[in-house]
Enzyme design. Structure first.
Site, PDB file in Angstrom:
ATOM      1  N   GLY A 106      30.212  57.134   2.233  1.00  0.00           N
ATOM      2  CA  GLY A 106      29.820  55.527   3.251  1.00  0.00           C
ATOM      3  C   GLY A 106      31.376  55.204   3.523  1.00  0.00           C
ATOM      4  O   GLY A 106      32.505  55.350   2.789  1.00  0.00           O
ATOM      5  N   ALA A 131      34.666  48.186   1.951  1.00  0.00           N
ATOM      6  CA  ALA A 131      35.166  49.288   0.717  1.00  0.00           C
ATOM      7  C   ALA A 131      35.087  50.914   1.126  1.00  0.00           C
ATOM      8  O   ALA A 131      35.824  51.372   0.444  1.00  0.00           O
ATOM      9  CB  ALA A 131      34.204  49.712  -0.589  1.00  0.00           C
ATOM     10  N   GLY A 132      34.692  51.299   1.578  1.00  0.00           N
ATOM     11  CA  GLY A 132      34.703  53.451   1.670  1.00  0.00           C
ATOM     12  C   GLY A 132      35.781  53.596   2.438  1.00  0.00           C
ATOM     13  O   GLY A 132      36.667  54.719   2.421  1.00  0.00           O
ATOM     14  N   HIS A 172      19.675  34.725   2.906  1.00  0.00           N
ATOM     15  CA  HIS A 172      20.772  33.638   3.920  1.00  0.00           C
ATOM     16  C   HIS A 172      20.136  32.883   4.845  1.00  0.00           C
ATOM     17  O   HIS A 172      19.533  32.933   5.303  1.00  0.00           O
ATOM     18  CB  HIS A 172      21.287  34.975   4.373  1.00  0.00           C
ATOM     19  CG  HIS A 172      22.465  34.054   5.436  1.00  0.00           C
ATOM     20  ND1 HIS A 172      22.868  32.910   5.671  1.00  0.00           N
ATOM     21  CD2 HIS A 172      23.984  34.739   5.165  1.00  0.00           C
ATOM     22  CE1 HIS A 172      24.253  32.845   6.383  1.00  0.00           C
ATOM     23  NE2 HIS A 172      24.549  33.366   6.476  1.00  0.00           N
ATOM     24  N   ARG A 189      24.121  29.713  -0.272  1.00  0.00           N
ATOM     25  CA  ARG A 189      23.240  30.230   0.136  1.00  0.00           C
ATOM     26  C   ARG A 189      21.801  30.061  -0.916  1.00  0.00           C
ATOM     27  O   ARG A 189      20.374  30.051  -0.221  1.00  0.00           O
ATOM     28  CB  ARG A 189      23.231  31.440   0.541  1.00  0.00           C
ATOM     29  CG  ARG A 189      24.689  32.276   1.500  1.00  0.00           C
ATOM     30  CD  ARG A 189      24.792  33.060   1.827  1.00  0.00           C
ATOM     31  NE  ARG A 189      26.513  32.981   2.209  1.00  0.00           N
ATOM     32  CZ  ARG A 189      26.812  34.327   2.531  1.00  0.00           C
ATOM     33  NH1 ARG A 189      26.570  35.361   2.698  1.00  0.00           N
ATOM     34  NH2 ARG A 189      28.091  34.176   3.788  1.00  0.00           N
ATOM     35  N   HIS A 218      19.162  39.095   3.242  1.00  0.00           N
ATOM     36  CA  HIS A 218      20.989  39.660   3.808  1.00  0.00           C
ATOM     37  C   HIS A 218      21.569  40.249   3.284  1.00  0.00           C
ATOM     38  O   HIS A 218      21.886  41.676   3.504  1.00  0.00           O
ATOM     39  CB  HIS A 218      21.108  38.288   3.304  1.00  0.00           C
ATOM     40  CG  HIS A 218      22.723  38.299   4.367  1.00  0.00           C
ATOM     41  ND1 HIS A 218      23.462  38.692   5.297  1.00  0.00           N
ATOM     42  CD2 HIS A 218      24.107  37.795   4.006  1.00  0.00           C
ATOM     43  CE1 HIS A 218      25.103  39.036   5.177  1.00  0.00           C
ATOM     44  NE2 HIS A 218      25.457  38.374   4.984  1.00  0.00           N
ATOM     45  N   GLU A 240      29.425  46.804  -1.591  1.00  0.00           N
ATOM     46  CA  GLU A 240      27.792  46.140  -2.088  1.00  0.00           C
ATOM     47  C   GLU A 240      26.688  46.755  -2.723  1.00  0.00           C
ATOM     48  O   GLU A 240      26.420  46.667  -3.832  1.00  0.00           O
ATOM     49  CB  GLU A 240      27.043  45.673  -0.453  1.00  0.00           C
ATOM     50  CG  GLU A 240      25.701  45.156  -1.088  1.00  0.00           C
ATOM     51  CD  GLU A 240      25.339  44.457   0.474  1.00  0.00           C
ATOM     52  OE1 GLU A 240      24.000  44.041   0.162  1.00  0.00           O
ATOM     53  OE2 GLU A 240      25.849  44.362   1.247  1.00  0.00           O
ATOM     54  N   ARG A 298      25.891  35.523  -4.510  1.00  0.00           N
ATOM     55  CA  ARG A 298      27.078  35.425  -3.963  1.00  0.00           C
ATOM     56  C   ARG A 298      27.164  34.827  -2.955  1.00  0.00           C
ATOM     57  O   ARG A 298      26.914  34.365  -1.915  1.00  0.00           O
ATOM     58  CB  ARG A 298      27.466  37.015  -2.839  1.00  0.00           C
ATOM     59  CG  ARG A 298      28.501  37.148  -2.682  1.00  0.00           C
ATOM     60  CD  ARG A 298      28.715  38.642  -1.672  1.00  0.00           C
ATOM     61  NE  ARG A 298      27.835  38.307  -0.178  1.00  0.00           N
ATOM     62  CZ  ARG A 298      28.608  37.852   0.911  1.00  0.00           C
ATOM     63  NH1 ARG A 298      29.167  37.287   0.865  1.00  0.00           N
ATOM     64  NH2 ARG A 298      27.255  38.155   1.797  1.00  0.00           N
ATOM     65  N   LEU A 347      32.860  40.505   2.164  1.00  0.00           N
ATOM     66  CA  LEU A 347      35.314  41.911   2.289  1.00  0.00           C
ATOM     67  C   LEU A 347      35.769  41.548   1.283  1.00  0.00           C
ATOM     68  O   LEU A 347      36.633  42.673   1.196  1.00  0.00           O
ATOM     69  CB  LEU A 347      34.689  40.645   3.582  1.00  0.00           C
ATOM     70  CG  LEU A 347      33.848  40.584   4.841  1.00  0.00           C
ATOM     71  CD1 LEU A 347      34.631  40.146   6.340  1.00  0.00           C
ATOM     72  CD2 LEU A 347      33.159  41.891   4.747  1.00  0.00           C
TER      73      LEU A 347
END
Length: 668
Positions: free
Chosen positions: A42, A46-47, A268, A339, A431, A455, A465, A471
């Protein structure tokens, strides 16, 4: 059942845990890093950040993505911003407040130590990204600008118009490219990981398929990092890219990595409503729009019907005829409630019959008040006395366009209505996934040498979240956490030498992968992969969606088992093995979703409480809010694979709250 060891450092105050921990972990000599290989699956935020940082430290990184470039990772779709506790607005923000808001926003179902570490490194992320040239928005004085997101009372969200994810991803991609050029990252685009290889209990490589040629490849390493995103596409319709999948995470689950809290998914509230059964995905409208947009439905049913039938426009209704239901129900936070709260409130209004589109599944997001407010402010700044109504609208529209222009443009292209003049229509959609692979404080799974970040893991967001935190977590894990903790593990591998791919473990994993691919190509079925994916998605949305109950979840488990059984008998995959074959790719991914979906429902059935995005209709307060059970369910559900989802074994990580009082969430 066992009680899991989170490996959170003992002693020390929460504020000192991470810094003290870093000072005492094992390190790898720079000369020895050259002899150690790490696989990163990924290349999103993150990756990508992990691969770039690990390579810069000196490790040899092998990076994999199924897209044709890391630039196309789904992180690119994030719109609204990234949180950091820099207190640029001087409104009282701090590391502790970001930590508190995140734990509260997650309905007290996240691990305190991980969340505090996230808040602690958040400011470093912004400094790193500015140094990379990420074009964050700035105020009139040239300083970085902030805006608010749901569930907080401060402005801490840094943004780049409505394309923050894209700009941050380009920053990580540029850092990766530098290491690719140096030869420290070997990039494998258009490759999909189909299994992990364990040798002596440790993750030592992966089996991957070249998606262009169909070739099955073996890749070895001293450690494997999974950064493959979430599983929102288990619903079929979601805001995720159609290619987003759970295969990497699910394959490691089947090899011993526990899967945590699968029922924690995020709906979401600010998405473009679906317009028919033909759709393949849904479109997100950034939560940042709730800074200036007001959400409402008509107060009177006659007006609802008139709007649906085209006899009235929303702009025909006066302020007195509108129900700004979030402002009415949650006066302290108004349109900026978290949310999960906003989504359920929209569902409640639409279920009561007040939905404003043809399907009855839409509410309005209106910028009229913001345009008026900004217009009057701009008129004063430009010394325009007694400005006309038209001039106020012109000036106000320019400000809204500067802040959200690309989002408004996207909405107009999809819906064919001008949102500057007519309120947007929105409705909740699947979402983000807060659940994921269980990891300890080091971000290691229950398999030695196998890490999971972003994630794809469960660790930071609890049951819900907060906006602009995805992010933050992805970049925190990749830039500032994993590079420390993985070294502590790899310090024991400096004399191991290169890991061979010519072992019985690699043979067995490759054989298993090939057998499944052969089955799909040779099965003489009658139904397409999408036929089954849509069936699964319908079950998930109706019985494991915004609201769940015991009867529905029991039905969902049974129905998913039946769909899965039919899938393995009657799925049809055209084309051949040794070519570019997207239907073959989808078949493997949907096979995994059909197992994950059942575990999802099982986890939701087991959790007899309402918390965050997990809303059980049997567990609500008198005024319809989520009702937690902290006596019996203040734990992480971590499921061990034993052969099939129905037989998964539950392990618990008990959650401790020493720095935050465990209390009922309130945004009123």
């Amino acid at each position: 059942m066992t009680t899991l060891n989170s490996r959170v450092p003992k002693g020390d105050s929460l504020a000192n845990k991470w810094s003290n921990y870093k000072e005492h972990i094992n390190l790898v000599n720079p000369a020895n890093k050259r002899n150690i290989d790490i696989i990163v699956v990924g290349t999103g935020l993150a990756g990508g950040s992990a691969a770039a940082t690990l390579a810069e430290l000196g490790y040899n990184v092998k990076a994999f993505c199924y897209q044709d470039s890391p630039r196309r990772a789904h992180s690119i779709a994030a719109q609204g911003g990234i949180n950091a506790a820099k207190n640029y607005q001087g409104d009282g923000d701090s590391n502790y407040r970001l930590f508190y808001d995140t734990v509260k926003g997650g309905d007290y179902r996240s691990r305190e130590a991980n969340v505090y570490r996230l808040a602690e490194v958040s400011g470093n992320i912004i400094d790193q990204c500015v140094a990379q040239g990420v074009p964050f928005a700035r105020d009139y004085g040239g300083l970085l600008d902030n805006r608010s997101f749901g569930g907080v009372l401060v402005s801490r969200t840094f943004y780049a118009k409505g394309q923050t994810g894209q700009q941050l991803l380009l920053g990580a991609y540029s850092a990766m490219n530098r290491q690719i050029a140096r030869g420290k990252i070997t990039m494998h685009n258009r490759h999909e990981m189909l299994d992990v290889v364990k040798i002596d209990g440790k993750a030592r490589g992966i089996i991957a398929r070249n998606l262009i040629t169909g070739e099955i490849e073996r890749h070895s390493a001293h450690a494997v990092v999974i950064a493959s995103g979430g599983y929102g596409n288990v619903y079929f319709l979601s805001t995720n890219a159609m290619g987003s999948n759970a295969t990497a995470a699910w394959k490691i689950h089947k090899k011993g990595a526990y899967f945590a809290n699968p029922c924690y998914t995020q709906i979401h509230p600010t998405c473009i409503p679906r317009s028919g059964d033909y759709q393949s995905k849904l479109t997100l409208m950034s939560e940042s729009l709730r800074n200036d947009g007001r959400i409402w439905v008509p107060k009177n049913m006659d007006d609802v019907m008139a709007i649906r039938e085209g006899r009235k426009k929303p702009t025909d209704l006066s302020e007195e005829e509108r129900d700004y239901y979030l402002e009415r129900r949650y006066p302290a936070f108004g349109n900026l409630v978290p949310r999960d709260v906003a989504s359920r409130a929209a569902k409640e209004r639409c279920d009561a019959g007040y939905g404003v589109n043809a399907t009855g599944e839409a509410v309005y997001l209106d910028f009229k008040s913001a345009i008026q407010r900004y217009g009057k402010e701009q008129a004063k700044l430009h010394h325009i006395t007694n400005p006309s109504k038209e001039k106020v609208i012109e000036l106000g529209t320019a400000i809204i366009e500067a802040k959200y222009g690309n989002l408004f443009q996207m909405y107009e292209k999809i819906v064919a209505e001008n949102p500057y003049k007519t309120p947007m229509m929105i409705y909740p959609a699947t979402h983000y996934t807060m659940g994921g692979v269980w990891v300890d404080y080091n971000l290691m799974t229950t398999v030695e040498g196998l890490y999971c970040i972003g994630e794809a893991n469960f660790s930071d967001h609890g049951a819900n979240r907060l906006g602009a935190s995805a992010l933050m977590q992805g970049l925190a894990d990749g830039y500032f956490v994993l590079p420390y903790t993985i070294g502590d593990y790899l310090a024991d591998d400096i004399r191991t030498g290169e890991i061979s791919t010519k072992t019985t473990e690699f043979d067995a994993a490759e054989k298993s992968v090939k057998e499944q691919l052969d089955f799909f190509i040779n099965n003489k079925g009658t139904h397409s992969v999408d036929y089954y994916h849509k069936k699964l998605g319908k079950i998930m949305w109706e019985k494991c969606g915004m609201a769940r109950n015991k009867k529905g979840l029991e039905e969902a488990i049974q129905e998913i088992q039946e769909v899965r059984e039919d899938f393995w008998k009657h799925v049809k995959v055209p084309g051949s093995l040794n070519e570019f074959n997207q239907e073959l790719e989808k078949a493997g991914r949907v096979a995994d979703f059909l197992e994950l979906g059942e575990l999802f429902a099982k986890d939701a059935l087991n959790r007899e409480e309402s918390c965050g995005g997990h809303f059980r209709e049997e567990h609500v307060t008198e005024d319809g809010e989520a009702k937690r059970d902290d006596v019996n369910f203040a734990y992480v559900s971590a499921w061990e694979y034993t052969g099939k989802p129905s037989e998964a074994v539950l392990h618990k990580e008990e959650l401790e709250f020493k720095d935050i009082e465990l209390k009922t969430r309130s945004y009123k």
